[in-house]
Scaffold this motif. Sequence first.
Motif, PDB file in Angstrom:
ATOM      1  N   ALA A   1       0.841  -1.206   0.000  1.00 19.15           N
ATOM      2  CA  ALA A   1       0.000   0.000   0.000  1.00 19.15           C
ATOM      3  C   ALA A   1       0.876   1.257   0.000  1.00 19.15           C
ATOM      4  N   LYS A   2       1.959   1.201   0.809  1.00 20.43           N
ATOM      5  CA  LYS A   2       2.879   2.347   0.829  1.00 20.43           C
ATOM      6  C   LYS A   2       3.520   2.542  -0.540  1.00 20.43           C
ATOM      7  N   ALA A   3       3.941   1.412  -1.130  1.00 20.65           N
ATOM      8  CA  ALA A   3       4.567   1.503  -2.454  1.00 20.65           C
ATOM      9  C   ALA A   3       3.573   2.048  -3.473  1.00 20.65           C
ATOM     10  N   THR A   4       2.321   1.567  -3.361  1.00 21.39           N
ATOM     11  CA  THR A   4       1.289   2.062  -4.265  1.00 21.39           C
ATOM     12  C   THR A   4       1.047   3.547  -4.061  1.00 21.39           C
ATOM     13  N   PHE A   5       1.033   3.952  -2.780  1.00 19.03           N
ATOM     14  CA  PHE A   5       0.834   5.373  -2.492  1.00 19.03           C
ATOM     15  C   PHE A   5       1.987   6.212  -3.039  1.00 19.03           C
ATOM     16  N   ARG A   6       3.222   5.698  -2.837  1.00 18.15           N
ATOM     17  CA  ARG A   6       4.376   6.438  -3.364  1.00 18.15           C
ATOM     18  C   ARG A   6       4.294   6.544  -4.886  1.00 18.15           C
ATOM     19  N   THR A   7       3.934   5.405  -5.509  1.00 10.38           N
ATOM     20  CA  THR A   7       3.813   5.424  -6.966  1.00 10.38           C
ATOM     21  C   THR A   7       2.728   6.398  -7.395  1.00 10.38           C
ATOM     22  N   TRP A   8       1.607   6.335  -6.660  1.00  8.54           N
ATOM     23  CA  TRP A   8       0.506   7.253  -6.981  1.00  8.54           C
ATOM     24  C   TRP A   8       0.933   8.699  -6.792  1.00  8.54           C
TER      25      TRP A   8
ATOM     26  N   VAL B   1       4.029   9.959  -6.854  1.00  8.65           N
ATOM     27  CA  VAL B   1       4.989  10.346  -7.893  1.00  8.65           C
ATOM     28  C   VAL B   1       4.266  10.566  -9.220  1.00  8.65           C
ATOM     29  N   THR B   2       3.341   9.633  -9.525  1.00  9.22           N
ATOM     30  CA  THR B   2       2.592   9.758 -10.773  1.00  9.22           C
ATOM     31  C   THR B   2       1.748  11.030 -10.777  1.00  9.22           C
ATOM     32  N   SER B   3       1.131  11.315  -9.630  1.00 12.70           N
ATOM     33  CA  SER B   3       0.309  12.531  -9.537  1.00 12.70           C
ATOM     34  C   SER B   3       1.156  13.782  -9.706  1.00 12.70           C
ATOM     35  N   LEU B   4       2.320  13.781  -9.019  1.00 15.59           N
ATOM     36  CA  LEU B   4       3.209  14.939  -9.150  1.00 15.59           C
ATOM     37  C   LEU B   4       3.699  15.091 -10.581  1.00 15.59           C
ATOM     38  N   LEU B   5       4.041  13.944 -11.194  1.00 17.85           N
ATOM     39  CA  LEU B   5       4.496  13.997 -12.584  1.00 17.85           C
ATOM     40  C   LEU B   5       3.386  14.503 -13.491  1.00 17.85           C
ATOM     41  N   ALA B   6       2.164  13.988 -13.251  1.00 19.22           N
ATOM     42  CA  ALA B   6       1.028  14.441 -14.061  1.00 19.22           C
ATOM     43  C   ALA B   6       0.772  15.934 -13.848  1.00 19.22           C
ATOM     44  N   LEU B   7       0.879  16.369 -12.563  1.00 18.21           N
ATOM     45  CA  LEU B   7       0.687  17.789 -12.264  1.00 18.21           C
ATOM     46  C   LEU B   7       1.752  18.630 -12.953  1.00 18.21           C
ATOM     47  N   TRP B   8       3.000  18.127 -12.907  1.00 13.78           N
ATOM     48  CA  TRP B   8       4.094  18.857 -13.563  1.00 13.78           C
ATOM     49  C   TRP B   8       3.856  18.952 -15.059  1.00 13.78           C
ATOM     50  N   ILE B   9       3.370  17.838 -15.651  1.00 18.82           N
ATOM     51  CA  ILE B   9       3.101  17.845 -17.089  1.00 18.82           C
ATOM     52  C   ILE B   9       1.988  18.832 -17.419  1.00 18.82           C
ATOM     53  N   VAL B  10       0.917  18.802 -16.577  1.00 19.83           N
ATOM     54  CA  VAL B  10      -0.204  19.726 -16.823  1.00 19.83           C
ATOM     55  C   VAL B  10       0.250  21.176 -16.711  1.00 19.83           C
ATOM     56  N   VAL B  11       1.030  21.453 -15.632  1.00 17.87           N
ATOM     57  CA  VAL B  11       1.531  22.824 -15.449  1.00 17.87           C
ATOM     58  C   VAL B  11       2.428  23.227 -16.615  1.00 17.87           C
ATOM     59  N   SER B  12       3.298  22.281 -17.026  1.00 13.87           N
ATOM     60  CA  SER B  12       4.200  22.573 -18.140  1.00 13.87           C
ATOM     61  C   SER B  12       3.426  22.840 -19.420  1.00 13.87           C
ATOM     62  N   VAL B  13       2.405  22.002 -19.663  1.00 13.20           N
ATOM     63  CA  VAL B  13       1.596  22.184 -20.869  1.00 13.20           C
ATOM     64  C   VAL B  13       0.871  23.522 -20.828  1.00 13.20           C
ATOM     65  N   LEU B  14       0.291  23.831 -19.640  1.00 12.53           N
ATOM     66  CA  LEU B  14      -0.408  25.119 -19.510  1.00 12.53           C
ATOM     67  C   LEU B  14       0.551  26.290 -19.680  1.00 12.53           C
ATOM     68  N   ALA B  15       1.744  26.153 -19.042  1.00 19.00           N
ATOM     69  CA  ALA B  15       2.743  27.226 -19.174  1.00 19.00           C
ATOM     70  C   ALA B  15       3.154  27.395 -20.622  1.00 19.00           C
ATOM     71  N   PHE B  16       3.400  26.248 -21.291  1.00 13.92           N
ATOM     72  CA  PHE B  16       3.788  26.316 -22.700  1.00 13.92           C
ATOM     73  C   PHE B  16       2.661  26.908 -23.533  1.00 13.92           C
ATOM     74  N   TYR B  17       1.401  26.503 -23.189  1.00 10.35           N
ATOM     75  CA  TYR B  17       0.257  27.020 -23.928  1.00 10.35           C
ATOM     76  C   TYR B  17       0.147  28.541 -23.765  1.00 10.35           C
ATOM     77  N   PHE B  18       0.263  29.010 -22.490  1.00 14.62           N
ATOM     78  CA  PHE B  18       0.181  30.461 -22.267  1.00 14.62           C
ATOM     79  C   PHE B  18       1.361  31.192 -22.908  1.00 14.62           C
ATOM     80  N   TYR B  19       2.542  30.548 -22.852  1.00 17.01           N
ATOM     81  CA  TYR B  19       3.714  31.156 -23.500  1.00 17.01           C
ATOM     82  C   TYR B  19       3.483  31.293 -25.000  1.00 17.01           C
ATOM     83  N   ARG B  20       2.984  30.182 -25.613  1.00 17.49           N
ATOM     84  CA  ARG B  20       2.723  30.240 -27.049  1.00 17.49           C
ATOM     85  C   ARG B  20       1.628  31.256 -27.362  1.00 17.49           C
ATOM     86  N   SER B  21       0.615  31.299 -26.479  1.00 20.59           N
ATOM     87  CA  SER B  21      -0.478  32.252 -26.717  1.00 20.59           C
ATOM     88  C   SER B  21       0.035  33.682 -26.658  1.00 20.59           C
TER      89      SER B  21
END
Length: 576
Positions: free
Chosen positions: A326-333, A335-355
Motif C-alpha cells: 500500500a505504501k509503495a502504491t501510495f508512493r507510486t501514486w 509520484v505519478t500525480s506529481l508527474l502528471a501535475l508537472w506535465i499539466v503545469v508545463s503544458v499550460l505554461a507552454f500554452y500560455f507562453y505560445r499564446s
Amino acid sequence: MALWSCGGDGEVMRERLAYVSQCNRADTVFTEAWLPTVDSLVQFFDRHGNTNERMMAHYLQGRVHHDMGEAPIALECYQKATEMADTTRNDCDYKTLATTYSQSASLFHQTGLFQYELSAKQCASRYFQQAKDTINSIFCYELTFSPYYRMNKIDSAVNVLLNAREKYLEHGLNERAALAASGLVYIYLKDSLNTLKAKHFMDIYEKESGMFDEFCNLPAHQYQYYGYKGWYFEQKGQTDSAEYYFRKTLQGERALSPFVIAYHGLLNIYQKRKDADSVAKYAELYCTYNDSTFLNRNTEEMARMESLYNYTRHQQDAVRQKAQAAKATFRTWAVTSLLALWIVVSVLAFYFYRSRKKAAFKRIWEDYVRAKGLYEDKEEELAFYQQSVGELIKIKQEAMDRLKEDSSMKAAEYEQLKETAERSKDELSRFLESKNEEIAELRERITLLSSQKDLSRLFAKYDDLLAMPTVMKFHAFGQNMDVEIYNTDWDDLKRGIKSCYSQFVESLEKTCGQDSQTEHAGLLMFLQFRTDEIANILETSKQRVTNIKSRLNRAMFKDSSARSYYSNLSHRYHLK
C-alpha cells in the motif's frame, strides 16, 4: 506422474489444470514437486482465465501446500480461491467453491480455530446445496456439531445432529441418519441423566447404520462404539455386560482413545467388585494409556499451537506485506500525480507562453502591415504630387512665356507673376520634402519592425527563397538574358516554395487544377516577379498576366482586384 513448468498456450494450460484436478480427485498426495505446476497455473489463469479457472487454480495450489503440511499458506490459497468465485454468474462452479470451504474447515479444525471452522463448514454446506449436491450439503451441515461441541455449545451440537438426521430421512438416506445417531450417543452418555435418550439412538445406530455384519460385529476401526455401549451398561449397573463390551473394545485396532475408555471402564468395574489385583492391573494400564493419550494430545496441542502460531505469523507477514504494498502504491501514486501535475503545469505554461508569443507576433505583424500599407500609400501620394507639381510648374512657365511675349504687358506685372510662381514653387518643394520625411520615418519603422526576432526569421526564410539559383535563373530569362528554362526548373521552383510555404502551394494547386500556365504564373507572383517578367517567361501578354492575377485573387481571397493580390498573399503567409 507428469509435471510441467510455466509456459504454453491457453489450451495446453487448461489440459494441465484438468490433469491436476483429476489427480486431486484421485486422492493423490501432493509433494513439493507439484509446486512449479500449480504456481504456473495460478500465474497463467490469473491473467487469462475466467473466474472458475482462477478459483480452481488457487484451490489446487492450496491442496499442494495442504498436503505438504503448510497450513498457513494453504489457508491463504483457499481464501484467494473463494475470492475468485463469482456467485452472481449462472455458470459459477459451486462444487469447487464448497470443496474449498470444506478443506479450509479441516485446517481450521487442526489449528483449533473452531469459530472459523464452523463458518467454513456452513459455507460449504450452503454452496453444496447451490451445486445440487444434497448429500454433501447435509453432511457438511452435520459436521458443524463438532466445532459447536468443542466450543462447549452442547445444545447447538445436539440440535445440529437432530436436524441433520431429519434432513437425511427426508431424502431417504436412512443409513446416514443412523450414522449421525452415534454422535448423539456419545453426547448423551456424557450425562447420566440422558441414558434413555442414549439408548434410543444406540438402537437406531445398531439397526439402521449398516455398519454391523451378519454376526453383529463392527469393523475393527469402529470398535470405539463398544466402549460407548460399555458406558451405557455401566451406568445401568449391569457390570457383566459392561465388562463384556469393554473387553470387546480392546479387540479392535490399537487406538489410544478406545483403549483408555475400555481400561477406565474395567477399572471402575473391579473397584466396585473390590478386586485389588485387578484394580491394580487396570489402574496401571489405564494410567499408561491415559498418559500416552495425554502425551499424544499434548503433542497434537503443541503442533496445533505451532501451526496456529505459524498461521498468525503468516497473517501478520501478509498484513505487513500489504501495508508495504500500500505504501509503495501510495508512493507510486504520489509520484505519478506529481508527474502528471508537472506535465499539466508545463503544458499550460507552454500554452500560455505560445499564446502570449502568438499575440505579440500578431501585434508586431499588424503594426508592420499598417506601417507598410501607410508607406505604400505615402509613396503613391508623393509620386502623384511630384507629377502634379511638375505639370503645374510647366503650365505656369508656359503662361509666363506667353505674357512675356505680349508687349502690351507691363514689366511690373510680369515680375509680380514671376515672384508668385517662385513662391509657389518653394512651397511645393517644402511640401514634397515633408512628404519625403514622413516616408523616411515609415521606412525606418518598417526596418525596425522587420528586425524583430519572429519577423526577421520569417523574412529571412523568404529572402533565402528569393535568393535561390533557380529564382535568379527565372529573373534572367524574364529580362531576356541568354538562358533556357526547362520543366525541371519549374519543378525545382515549385519544390523550393513548397518546402517553406506548403500551404500556399497546396492552395494554388487546388485553385489551378490542370492549368499549368496559371499555376506557373501564381508561383512567379508569389516571388514578386514583375508583370513584364512574368509575361516574357510565359510568352503571353501583360493583360493576360493581370487577368490571371485577378482570377487567383478572387479564387483565393474573394477579392477581384489584381492590384491587391500580393498584399493578400503577404497578410496570409507573412511575406516581406
